[in-house]
Write an enzyme that holds these catalytic residues in place. Structure first.
Site, PDB file in Angstrom:
ATOM      1  N   HIS A 117       0.831  -1.209   0.000  1.00 31.67           N
ATOM      2  CA  HIS A 117       0.000   0.000   0.000  1.00 31.67           C
ATOM      3  C   HIS A 117       0.862   1.253   0.000  1.00 31.67           C
ATOM      4  O   HIS A 117       2.002   1.220   0.408  1.00 31.67           O
ATOM      5  CB  HIS A 117      -0.860   0.097   1.272  1.00 31.67           C
ATOM      6  CG  HIS A 117      -1.578  -1.141   1.668  1.00 31.67           C
ATOM      7  ND1 HIS A 117      -1.383  -1.754   2.877  1.00 31.67           N
ATOM      8  CD2 HIS A 117      -2.512  -1.874   1.009  1.00 31.67           C
ATOM      9  CE1 HIS A 117      -2.176  -2.819   2.972  1.00 31.67           C
ATOM     10  NE2 HIS A 117      -2.863  -2.925   1.841  1.00 31.67           N
ATOM     11  N   HIS A 119       1.214   4.525   2.166  1.00 29.43           N
ATOM     12  CA  HIS A 119       0.837   5.082   3.458  1.00 29.43           C
ATOM     13  C   HIS A 119       1.090   6.593   3.466  1.00 29.43           C
ATOM     14  O   HIS A 119       1.819   7.117   2.628  1.00 29.43           O
ATOM     15  CB  HIS A 119       1.604   4.372   4.589  1.00 29.43           C
ATOM     16  CG  HIS A 119       1.066   2.995   4.875  1.00 29.43           C
ATOM     17  ND1 HIS A 119       0.682   2.585   6.121  1.00 29.43           N
ATOM     18  CD2 HIS A 119       0.830   1.942   4.053  1.00 29.43           C
ATOM     19  CE1 HIS A 119       0.233   1.329   6.059  1.00 29.43           C
ATOM     20  NE2 HIS A 119       0.320   0.916   4.814  1.00 29.43           N
ATOM     21  N   HIS A 134      -3.057   4.294   5.843  1.00 29.63           N
ATOM     22  CA  HIS A 134      -3.146   4.347   4.374  1.00 29.63           C
ATOM     23  C   HIS A 134      -3.394   5.778   3.928  1.00 29.63           C
ATOM     24  O   HIS A 134      -4.164   6.499   4.569  1.00 29.63           O
ATOM     25  CB  HIS A 134      -4.305   3.475   3.866  1.00 29.63           C
ATOM     26  CG  HIS A 134      -4.022   2.011   3.980  1.00 29.63           C
ATOM     27  ND1 HIS A 134      -4.708   1.058   3.277  1.00 29.63           N
ATOM     28  CD2 HIS A 134      -3.097   1.348   4.718  1.00 29.63           C
ATOM     29  CE1 HIS A 134      -4.224  -0.135   3.574  1.00 29.63           C
ATOM     30  NE2 HIS A 134      -3.260   0.020   4.461  1.00 29.63           N
ATOM     31  N   HIS A 142     -11.088   1.379   2.835  1.00 27.74           N
ATOM     32  CA  HIS A 142     -10.219   0.400   2.191  1.00 27.74           C
ATOM     33  C   HIS A 142     -11.106  -0.640   1.487  1.00 27.74           C
ATOM     34  O   HIS A 142     -12.124  -1.016   2.059  1.00 27.74           O
ATOM     35  CB  HIS A 142      -9.347  -0.252   3.270  1.00 27.74           C
ATOM     36  CG  HIS A 142      -8.366  -1.229   2.729  1.00 27.74           C
ATOM     37  ND1 HIS A 142      -7.184  -0.842   2.148  1.00 27.74           N
ATOM     38  CD2 HIS A 142      -8.412  -2.575   2.646  1.00 27.74           C
ATOM     39  CE1 HIS A 142      -6.533  -1.919   1.748  1.00 27.74           C
ATOM     40  NE2 HIS A 142      -7.253  -2.983   2.030  1.00 27.74           N
ATOM     41  N   HIS A 145      -8.626   3.238  -1.381  1.00 26.64           N
ATOM     42  CA  HIS A 145      -7.577   4.259  -1.280  1.00 26.64           C
ATOM     43  C   HIS A 145      -6.729   4.232  -2.555  1.00 26.64           C
ATOM     44  O   HIS A 145      -6.560   3.166  -3.154  1.00 26.64           O
ATOM     45  CB  HIS A 145      -6.687   3.982  -0.061  1.00 26.64           C
ATOM     46  CG  HIS A 145      -7.465   3.859   1.216  1.00 26.64           C
ATOM     47  ND1 HIS A 145      -7.234   2.859   2.140  1.00 26.64           N
ATOM     48  CD2 HIS A 145      -8.488   4.598   1.697  1.00 26.64           C
ATOM     49  CE1 HIS A 145      -8.074   3.001   3.159  1.00 26.64           C
ATOM     50  NE2 HIS A 145      -8.855   4.046   2.913  1.00 26.64           N
ATOM     51  N   ASP A 148      -3.989   1.459  -2.713  1.00 22.97           N
ATOM     52  CA  ASP A 148      -4.314   0.071  -2.354  1.00 22.97           C
ATOM     53  C   ASP A 148      -3.999  -0.819  -3.552  1.00 22.97           C
ATOM     54  O   ASP A 148      -4.850  -1.052  -4.416  1.00 22.97           O
ATOM     55  CB  ASP A 148      -5.806  -0.044  -1.981  1.00 22.97           C
ATOM     56  CG  ASP A 148      -6.106   0.600  -0.637  1.00 22.97           C
ATOM     57  OD1 ASP A 148      -5.152   0.828   0.138  1.00 22.97           O
ATOM     58  OD2 ASP A 148      -7.291   0.881  -0.371  1.00 22.97           O
ATOM     59  N   HIS A 184       3.721  -5.530   3.494  1.00 23.37           N
ATOM     60  CA  HIS A 184       3.221  -6.170   4.711  1.00 23.37           C
ATOM     61  C   HIS A 184       3.585  -7.651   4.800  1.00 23.37           C
ATOM     62  O   HIS A 184       3.847  -8.301   3.785  1.00 23.37           O
ATOM     63  CB  HIS A 184       1.703  -6.018   4.791  1.00 23.37           C
ATOM     64  CG  HIS A 184       1.277  -4.623   5.117  1.00 23.37           C
ATOM     65  ND1 HIS A 184       1.084  -4.192   6.399  1.00 23.37           N
ATOM     66  CD2 HIS A 184       1.037  -3.550   4.311  1.00 23.37           C
ATOM     67  CE1 HIS A 184       0.727  -2.913   6.379  1.00 23.37           C
ATOM     68  NE2 HIS A 184       0.687  -2.498   5.126  1.00 23.37           N
ATOM     69  N   ARG A 207       4.331  -4.511   9.291  1.00 29.22           N
ATOM     70  CA  ARG A 207       4.977  -3.767   8.204  1.00 29.22           C
ATOM     71  C   ARG A 207       6.421  -4.251   8.098  1.00 29.22           C
ATOM     72  O   ARG A 207       7.256  -3.926   8.928  1.00 29.22           O
ATOM     73  CB  ARG A 207       4.922  -2.267   8.502  1.00 29.22           C
ATOM     74  CG  ARG A 207       3.494  -1.777   8.703  1.00 29.22           C
ATOM     75  CD  ARG A 207       3.431  -0.322   9.133  1.00 29.22           C
ATOM     76  NE  ARG A 207       2.037   0.082   9.323  1.00 29.22           N
ATOM     77  CZ  ARG A 207       1.624   1.322   9.445  1.00 29.22           C
ATOM     78  NH1 ARG A 207       2.504   2.323   9.409  1.00 29.22           N
ATOM     79  NH2 ARG A 207       0.351   1.601   9.600  1.00 29.22           N
TER      80      ARG A 207
HETATM   81 CU    CU Z   1      -0.265  -0.922   4.342  1.00 32.04          CU
HETATM   82 ZN    ZN Z   2      -6.229   1.056   1.948  1.00 31.63          ZN
END
Ligand code: CU
Ligand code: ZN
Length: 243
Positions: A117, A119, A134, A142, A145, A148, A184, A207
């Protein structure tokens, strides 16, 4: 041009503040915000002179490079993921093309998928933890976003993927330049997890690694495109031999 931008921003503020009580007020407000976003983006492009004659051309292309490093707050026993994420935007307002090239996943994670993603913050002072939630400029859930990017399958401890049509932007008021790309430990449930976190972050887990999106010249993209073509050829050849 600047007074025009200010006037437009005032209109945005009025549109988002002036919600009436009708049942579809929320929908209307969202529509207003999207509409005004499009207008502000258009004005921004004119202000910065990025809208080349004819609305494109090679000069309008933007490139970024993001050098992925393991999160500084991660245990040494955790997978040390490194690599490169490149974005290209052929014209202002166009969707993004991207190369994702990462290694250091455990070999036994073959077949597993990892969420990636954008951030909110390009702040890695506390590892990937300080990159915030995010990036969500339109206040949506989500996985709507702009950053994403979904799940990426791992093969032999690494992943490499070319993607097109990504909704994020490298220009305009919602640019992701200076923000973070986060890799992630887990898979993104894409909002189907049935709990509040699913609609914020997809329950994608720890993360592992991250980087800050920075503008670059076209060279890294050209190198990666060449490498990608050669790698695809090698994979095809090895699959042919195995067949
Ligand atoms: Cu993320
Ligand atoms: Zn998201």
């Amino acid at each position: 041009m600047l007074p025009l931008l200010c006037a437009c921003l005032l209109l945005v503020a009025r549109a988002s503040g002036g919600s009436d009580v009708s049942s579809d007020a929320h929908f209307n407000t969202e529509e207003h915000i999207r509409d005004m976003h499009a207008k502000v983006t258009e004005i921004w492009q004119e202000v910065t002179g990025r809208q080349a004659a004819g609305g494109g051309g090679p000069d309008a292309t933007l490139y970024t490079a993001c050098h992925v490093r393991p999160s500084a707050t991660l245990d040494a026993s955790e997978p040390q993921v490194t690599g490169l994420v490149l974005f290209r935007q052929l014209a202002p307002g166009a969707r993004l093309d991207a190369f994702f090239e990462l290694e250091g996943f455990p070999a036994e994670s073959n077949g597993s998928s990892h969420a990636i993603h954008v951030h909110q913050f390009g702040d890695m002072s506390q590892g990937c933890e300080s990159t915030g939630p995010h990036y969500n400029p339109l206040g949506v859930q989500h996985p709507q976003h702009p950053g994403d990017f979904g799940n990426f399958p791992v093969r032999d401890g690494s992943l490499w993927k070319y993607r097109t049509g990504l909704a994020a932007s490298l220009s305009g008021p919602h640019s992701i330049v200076g923000r973070a790309v986060v890799v992630h430990a887990g898979e993104d449930d894409l909002g189907r997890g049935g709990n509040p976190a699913s609609l914020e972050n997809g329950n994608a887990g720890r993360r592992l690694a991250c980087c800050v999106v920075g503008l670059s010249g076209p060279a890294p993209w050209a190198r990666q495109a060449l490498e990608h073509t050669e790698r695809k050829k090698r994979r095809r050849e090895s699959e042919c031999k195995a067949a």
